[in-house]
Design a protein around this motif. Structure first.
Motif, PDB file in Angstrom:
ATOM      1  N   HIS A 124       0.751  -1.214  -0.030  1.00 51.02           N
ATOM      2  CA  HIS A 124       0.020  -0.090   0.099  1.00 51.02           C
ATOM      3  C   HIS A 124       0.847   1.243   0.223  1.00 51.02           C
ATOM      4  CE1 HIS A 124      -4.024  -1.012  -0.038  1.00 51.02           C
ATOM      5  NE2 HIS A 124      -4.041  -2.046   0.827  1.00 51.02           N
ATOM      6  N   GLY A 163      -9.424  -1.717   5.103  1.00 52.45           N
ATOM      7  CA  GLY A 163     -10.424  -2.505   5.940  1.00 52.45           C
ATOM      8  C   GLY A 163      -9.911  -3.312   7.071  1.00 52.45           C
ATOM      9  N   ASP A 209     -17.865  -0.162   6.977  1.00 52.60           N
ATOM     10  CA  ASP A 209     -18.302  -1.279   6.492  1.00 52.60           C
ATOM     11  C   ASP A 209     -19.502  -1.644   7.522  1.00 52.60           C
ATOM     12  OD1 ASP A 209     -16.713  -1.306   4.314  1.00 52.60           O
ATOM     13  OD2 ASP A 209     -15.264  -2.688   5.047  1.00 52.60           O
ATOM     14  N   GLY A 226     -17.657   1.811   3.023  1.00 58.84           N
ATOM     15  CA  GLY A 226     -17.046   3.238   2.825  1.00 58.84           C
ATOM     16  C   GLY A 226     -17.464   3.959   1.701  1.00 58.84           C
ATOM     17  N   GLU A 239     -19.686   7.520   2.616  1.00 63.38           N
ATOM     18  CA  GLU A 239     -19.141   8.909   2.429  1.00 63.38           C
ATOM     19  C   GLU A 239     -20.301   9.432   1.316  1.00 63.38           C
ATOM     20  OE1 GLU A 239     -15.809   8.893  -0.261  1.00 63.38           O
ATOM     21  OE2 GLU A 239     -15.891  10.952  -0.180  1.00 63.38           O
ATOM     22  N   GLY A 260      -7.338   1.536   0.884  1.00 64.02           N
ATOM     23  CA  GLY A 260      -8.498   1.753   0.241  1.00 64.02           C
ATOM     24  C   GLY A 260      -9.389   2.912   0.922  1.00 64.02           C
ATOM     25  N   ASN A 310     -11.361   8.402   0.369  1.00 65.36           N
ATOM     26  CA  ASN A 310     -12.490   9.352   1.037  1.00 65.36           C
ATOM     27  C   ASN A 310     -11.946  10.610   0.821  1.00 65.36           C
ATOM     28  OD1 ASN A 310     -13.807  10.963   3.189  1.00 65.36           O
ATOM     29  ND2 ASN A 310     -14.722   8.849   3.574  1.00 65.36           N
TER      30      ASN A 310
END
Ligand code: KG4
Ligand code: ZN
Length: 328
Positions: A111, A132, A162, A175, A179, A264, A268
């Protein structure tokens, strides 16, 4: 060229990158979200069966590149053991058949490398990883020098989205759903507690906030559309305020020149805006991955593998192990 393989959770992904230029030559991903949505979360056994079908299919698409490979980068931890095994088994078979070395890639490190796809690395870098499975602040000085400054004591940031979506019967993954709903809601109608607000601890916790949302949902059942949006807005506000309060403490100590958000949940927009403000306040440069590389993908695995290849950080094909947990 290096082959990247990702199967740590519910995305099957394969890519081919050029080692010398870091160019992404081939990249495909099959998300299993729709299959897991009806269960309100990832079902490991189902995920593993889908990887077993999809990974070989993606590899076949990469066939034109396979004779030019010099190495294979595969995620081996952390993640769901049964899904990690699918990617690792494919890497083992290819490695043995073609005599290629394997770089075993830590998913969290991958990541971080999502920031550097087709780019050079930037170190030192302070990184907020929100996914997550994880909520962490990492002090990254290089490929093999990563220090954990803060982590979650219970649920992770993405996971709490979630679970809140599931409580309100909104679907999976929560997510993006929360949002979008939050944009229509009033964040001030309900007052939710900001986790660890009065604690000097530099850590994260989302289970208390999740339970506060659960009580709110119970109290207002059956939920009308406006109440759902207001709960989503109040939850997101508190969830981000918590990230900000703890990160600010770390900024005070470290005063980073470069700061990044990955994982992930880094997609946002409200998170991105909040941290853009924090970075402006501290004179730090904010780095973000391309939106397509925020969620799990093989491109970040291969990019991490390129640095692993350069350091000859190889793992034997016969003894490579998978693990649900991983430290740096
Ligand atoms: O990195 P990722 O694809 O998989 C893991 O390594 O966990 O992250 C997936 C997580 C899910 O929990 C999902 O709900 C969350 O990231 N997520 C978001 C958003 N987009 C995805 N959370 C908050 N806001 C979003 N826009
Ligand atoms: Zn991930």
């Amino acid at each position: 060229m290096i082959l990247g393989i990702e199967s740590s959770c519910d995305d099957s992904s394969v890519c081919v990158s050029e080692i010398a230029t870091k160019r992404l030559l081939f990249h495909r991903k099959i998300s299993q979200e729709a299959e897991h949505a009806k269960y309100g979360g990832v079902v490991p056994e189902l995920a593993s069966r889908l990887h077993a079908v999809d990974l070989p299919r993606l590899l076949e698409e990469a066939a034109p590149y396979l004779d030019d490979l010099q190495a294979i980068a595969v995620t081996n931890a952390p993640g769901l053991s049964v899904t990690l095994l699918e990617g690792v088994a494919m890497a083992q078979a290819l490695s043995i058949a073609k005599g290629l070395p394997i770089v075993a890639v830590n998913h969290l490190k991958a990541h971080i490398y999502s920031l550097f796809i087709e780019r050079d690395t930037i170190f030192p870098l302070l990184v907020l990883l929100i996914s997550g499975g994880h909520t962490m602040v990492l002090d990254v000085h290089g490929y093999d020098e990563i220090h954990t400054l803060a982590t979650t004591m219970d649920d992770s940031f993405g996971e709490s989205f979630d679970k809140v979506a599931k409580m309100m019967g909104l679907g999976y993954p929560g997510g993006p759903i929360i949002e979008n709903l939050a944009k229509k809601g009033d964040p001030d109608r309900f007052d939710l507690p900001i986790p660890l607000q009065h604690s000097p601890k530099i850590a994260f916790s989302y289970s208390g906030l999740k339970n506060a949302v659960r009580l709110l949902v119970e109290e207002h059942k059956p939920l009308d559309e406006r109440t759902k949006a207001d709960i989503a807005a109040a939850f997101q506000k508190a969830a981000i305020a918590h990230l900000m309060q703890k990160s600010k403490k770390i900024f005070e100590k470290i005063r980073p020149k470069d700061f990044a958000i990955v994982g992930g949940a880094s997609a946002n927009t409200a998170v991105r805006e909040a941290f853009a403000n924090l970075c402006a306040q501290y004179g730090a440069t904010l780095h973000l991955a391309d939106l397509q590389f925020c969620s799990d993908n093989a491109a970040m695995v291969a990019r991490c593998g390129i640095d692993g290849w350069a350091m000859e950080d190889f793992t034997d094909a016969l003894t490579i192990e998978v693990s649900p947990r991983a430290n740096f």
